[in-house]
Design a protein around this motif. Structure first.
Motif, mmCIF file in Angstrom:
data_model
loop_
_atom_site.group_PDB
_atom_site.id
_atom_site.type_symbol
_atom_site.label_atom_id
_atom_site.label_comp_id
_atom_site.label_asym_id
_atom_site.label_seq_id
_atom_site.Cartn_x
_atom_site.Cartn_y
_atom_site.Cartn_z
ATOM 1 N N PHE A 46 0.839 -1.198 0.000
ATOM 2 C CA PHE A 46 0.000 0.000 0.000
ATOM 3 C C PHE A 46 0.869 1.242 0.000
ATOM 4 N N GLY A 47 0.252 2.353 -0.335
ATOM 5 C CA GLY A 47 0.899 3.650 -0.258
ATOM 6 C C GLY A 47 0.030 4.607 0.519
ATOM 7 N N ILE A 48 0.381 5.884 0.488
ATOM 8 C CA ILE A 48 -0.348 6.859 1.290
ATOM 9 C C ILE A 48 -1.793 7.019 0.806
ATOM 10 N N LYS A 49 -2.039 6.807 -0.501
ATOM 11 C CA LYS A 49 -3.387 6.986 -1.023
ATOM 12 C C LYS A 49 -4.344 5.888 -0.573
ATOM 13 N N ASP A 50 -3.829 4.683 -0.355
ATOM 14 C CA ASP A 50 -4.693 3.576 0.086
ATOM 15 C C ASP A 50 -4.227 3.010 1.418
ATOM 16 N N VAL A 51 -3.681 3.898 2.274
ATOM 17 C CA VAL A 51 -3.126 3.455 3.551
ATOM 18 C C VAL A 51 -4.188 2.825 4.448
ATOM 19 N N THR A 52 -5.369 3.398 4.503
ATOM 20 C CA THR A 52 -6.407 2.860 5.397
ATOM 21 C C THR A 52 -6.772 1.429 5.011
ATOM 22 N N LYS A 53 -6.995 1.220 3.721
ATOM 23 C CA LYS A 53 -7.347 -0.111 3.240
ATOM 24 C C LYS A 53 -6.189 -1.091 3.415
ATOM 25 N N GLY A 54 -4.971 -0.640 3.081
ATOM 26 C CA GLY A 54 -3.809 -1.515 3.189
ATOM 27 C C GLY A 54 -3.485 -1.889 4.621
#
Length: 473
Positions: free
Chosen positions: A264-272
Motif C-alpha cells: 500500500f501507499g499513502i493513497k490507500d493506507v487505510t485499506k492496506g
C-alpha cells in the motif's frame, strides 16, 4: 573521494541491531553522491556466507600475530555489487568463523584480530582511501594504530572518523592483554587508557580526526551521560557533531516490500493497513477491530522493555478489552519471562514472539496502529522511522534520536505520541492518549499520513557525512 567503512555489522550480511542498517545503507547513498564507498566486516559463518547465493572473489591473503598466536586470514570481495557498493569480508579461521556476531568469551581477541587484518590489508593497497570511517568500539583501535602503530607509519596520514552508535558499549579490557596489540611507542599508552583499562571507544574518541553520533540530541546527551566518558567527550567537543541517521527508502517501502502481505501507499493506507492488521490478528487470535500496539526490538533495559508489561497490563485494566499488544524480540531472560507472564495475565489481548524474525517485523510495521519505543537510551533509533514510513504511529520516550524524529501529536505537524519519564505510569498514560487519538478517526488518519510523508531518507545524512569528510582535508 574514497571512503573505507570498517564495522562489525552490515545489513544484509550480518545484523544484530541498527548498526547493520546504517552501515548497509550509508555507503550506498554516498555512492549516489559520487563517492567511492567500501565496507569491510568479518566473515561470519552465517547464511549470507553459507547459502551459496552470493559470489565472492579472493582479493588478499595474509597472516598476523595476535600475541603469541599466528593466524592466516583472507579478504573476500562480493563480486556482483549486490549491496550497491564494494563489500569485503575478512575471514580469520579460528576467530571470526562463528555463527553469531557477538557473545563469545574471546570477543576482544576476535575484533582486535579483525582490526589488525584490515590495517595489514590496507597497507598493501596501491593507493589509500581518503577516509577510514570506524563504527563503534569494535573498530575503535584503528585510529590509534594508524597514528602510533610502528608497522603502519605509511598510513598515518589517512584521516579517521569515528561514529558512536551506542556509547554504553565501549569494549574495555585489562592491561594484561596489552601484548595482543601490535607494537607502538609505549609513551603513547595513555591514548589507550581510560579509568585504568584499555578502552577502545575512549581511544578512538582521543585519536580519530572527527567523531560523530547518530543524532544531534544524543550528542548533547553524551556530554552529561556517556557511561563514564562525559569528561573525555567534553574535552573533545571541538571535533564532535551529531548527524541524524536515515533509512533506506528502497528497502523500507510499503508499496513494494515483498515481506508485506498487502502492499500500500499513502493513497490507500487505510485499506492496506486494515488488510495487514487482519492478517496479523488472525494469526495471533486478536480482534482486528481493536487498535494494535506492537514492540519490535531487543528485550533489554536500555530499550525500556522491562516496564512494558506493567504499563500494558495497567492500560488493559483501565481500558478493559480496548486494544491488543504484540511483542517481538529477545534479550534479557528475566524480561522475556515478564513478557510471558503478561501474556498469561492478559490472555487474548497480549501476544509474544521471542526471537528475531525479519519477515514478522515487516508485517507488524505494515499492520500495527502504534509502535512502542519507551527507550531509556536511544542514540538515534530507526524503528520509529520505519513505523512512520509504514503508517504506524510511534509512541516514544523523549530522548536521543526519538526527540529529533518524532513530534507529539498535540503539537503542529505531529507524527506520534511522546512521553518523558521511563516509567510504567508514563507509558500507561501515553497508551491512554493513543487510544483517545485512535477513537478520533479524522485526527488519527491525519497523524498517520503526516508520518508517512516525513523524509527520513539517507540522502541528507549522506551529504552531511560528505561535508564532514571534506572538512578533514
Amino acid at each position: 573521494m574514497e571512503i573505507l567503512h570498517v564495522s562489525a555489522e552490515c545489513y544484509p550480511a550480518a545484523k544484530v541491531g541498527g548498526l547493520a542498517d546504517v552501515v548497509g545503507a550509508l555507503p550506498k547513498y554516498q555512492v549516489q553522491e559520487g563517492a567511492i564507498a567500501k565496507v569491510v566486516i568479518p566473515a561470519y559463518r552465517n547464511p549470507f556466507r553459507e547459502s551459496g547465493k552470493q559470489s565472492f572473489e579472493l582479493v588478499h591473503q595474509g597472516g598476523l600475530w595476535l600475541g603469541h598466536d599466528w593466524y592466516h586470514f583472507n579478504v573476500w570481495k562480493e563480486s556482483n555489487n549486490a549491496l550497491g557498493f564494494d563489500f569485503y569480508q575478512v575471514d580469520i579461521p579460528g576467530l571470526l568463523d562463528t555463527p553469531n556476531v557477538y557473545g563469545y568469551s574471546n570477543d576482544t581477541e576476535r575484533f582486535l584480530a579483525f582490526q589488525v587484518a584490515v590495517l595489514d590489508w590496507l597497507s598493501e593497497w596501491q593507493h589509500q582511501p581518503d577516509v577510514v570511517h570506524c563504527h563503534d568500539h569494535h573498530t575503535g583501535l584503528i585510529p590509534f594504530l594508524l597514528k602510533y602503530g610502528r608497522k603502519y607509519t605509511g598510513l598515518a596520514h589517512i584521516p579517521t572518523v569515528l561514529t558512536i552508535h551506542n556509547a554504553q558499549y565501549q569494549g574495555q579490557f585489562g592491561w594484561d592483554k596489552l601484548y595482543l596489540i601490535p607494537s607502538f611507542d609505549l609513551w603513547k599508552s595513555g591514548m589507550l587508557d581510560w579509568n585504568g583499562a584499555i578502552n577502545p571507544l575512549a581511544s578512538a574518541i582521543k585519536c580519530a580526526w572527527r567523531i560523530n553520533t547518530v543524532s544531534p540530541s544524543y550528542m548533547e546527551e553524551l556530554y552529561h551521560a556517556a557511561n563514564g566518558l562525559e569528561g573525555l567527550l567534553n574535552a573533545e567537543r571541538a571535533k564532535a557533531r551529531g548527524i541524524l541517521n536515515g533509512i533506506d527508502d528502497d528497502v523500507w517501502d510499503p508499496k513494494s516490500d515483498p515481506m508485506v502481505p498487502v502492499n500500500f501507499g499513502i493513497k490507500d493506507v487505510t485499506k492496506g493497513k486494515k488488510a495487514n492488521k487482519e492478517n496479523i490478528c488472525e494469526e495471533y487470535g486478536f480482534n482486528s477491530s481493536l487498535p494494535l500496539f506492537v514492540f519490535i526490538g531487543r528485550l533489554v533495559g536500555d530499550k525500556g522493555a522491562d516496564y512494558i508489561p506493567d504499563a500494558v497490563s495497567r492500560a488493559l485494566y483501565e481500558h478493559p478489552g480496548a486494544f491488543n499488544c504484540l511483542i517481538l524480540g529477545s534479550g534479557d531472560a528475566h524480561i522475556e519471562w515478564l513478557m510471558q507472564q503478561a501474556r498469561l495475565l492478559n490472555g487474548e489481548h497480549f501476544g509474544v514472539y521471542i526471537g528475531y524474525n525479519e519477515a514478522l517485523s515487516r508485517r507488524l510495521y505494515a499492520g500495527a496502529d502504534f509502535l512502542l519505543m519507551p527507550s531509556r537510551v536511544e542514540p538515534c533509533g530507526l524503528n520509529q522511522m520505519y513505523a512512520m514510513r509504514y503508517g504506524t504511529i510511534p509512541i516514544v520516550r523523549t530522548t536521543g534520536g526519538l526527540r529529533d524524529t518524532v513530534t507529539d501529536f498535540g503539537d503542529e505537524g505531529g507524527t506520534g505520541v511522546r512521553f518523558f519519564q521511563p516509567t510504567a505510569g508514563d507509558l500507561n498514560h501515553a497508551i491512554g492518549r493513543a487510544l483517545e487519538l485512535y477513537s478520533t478517526k479524522t485526527a488519527f488518519n491525519k497523524i498517520r499520513k503526516t508520518g508517512m510523508q516525513q523524509d527520513h531518507s539517507w540522502n541528507k545524512a549522506a551529504r552531511q557525512y560528505m561535508d564532514l569528510y571534506t572538512s578533514l582535508s
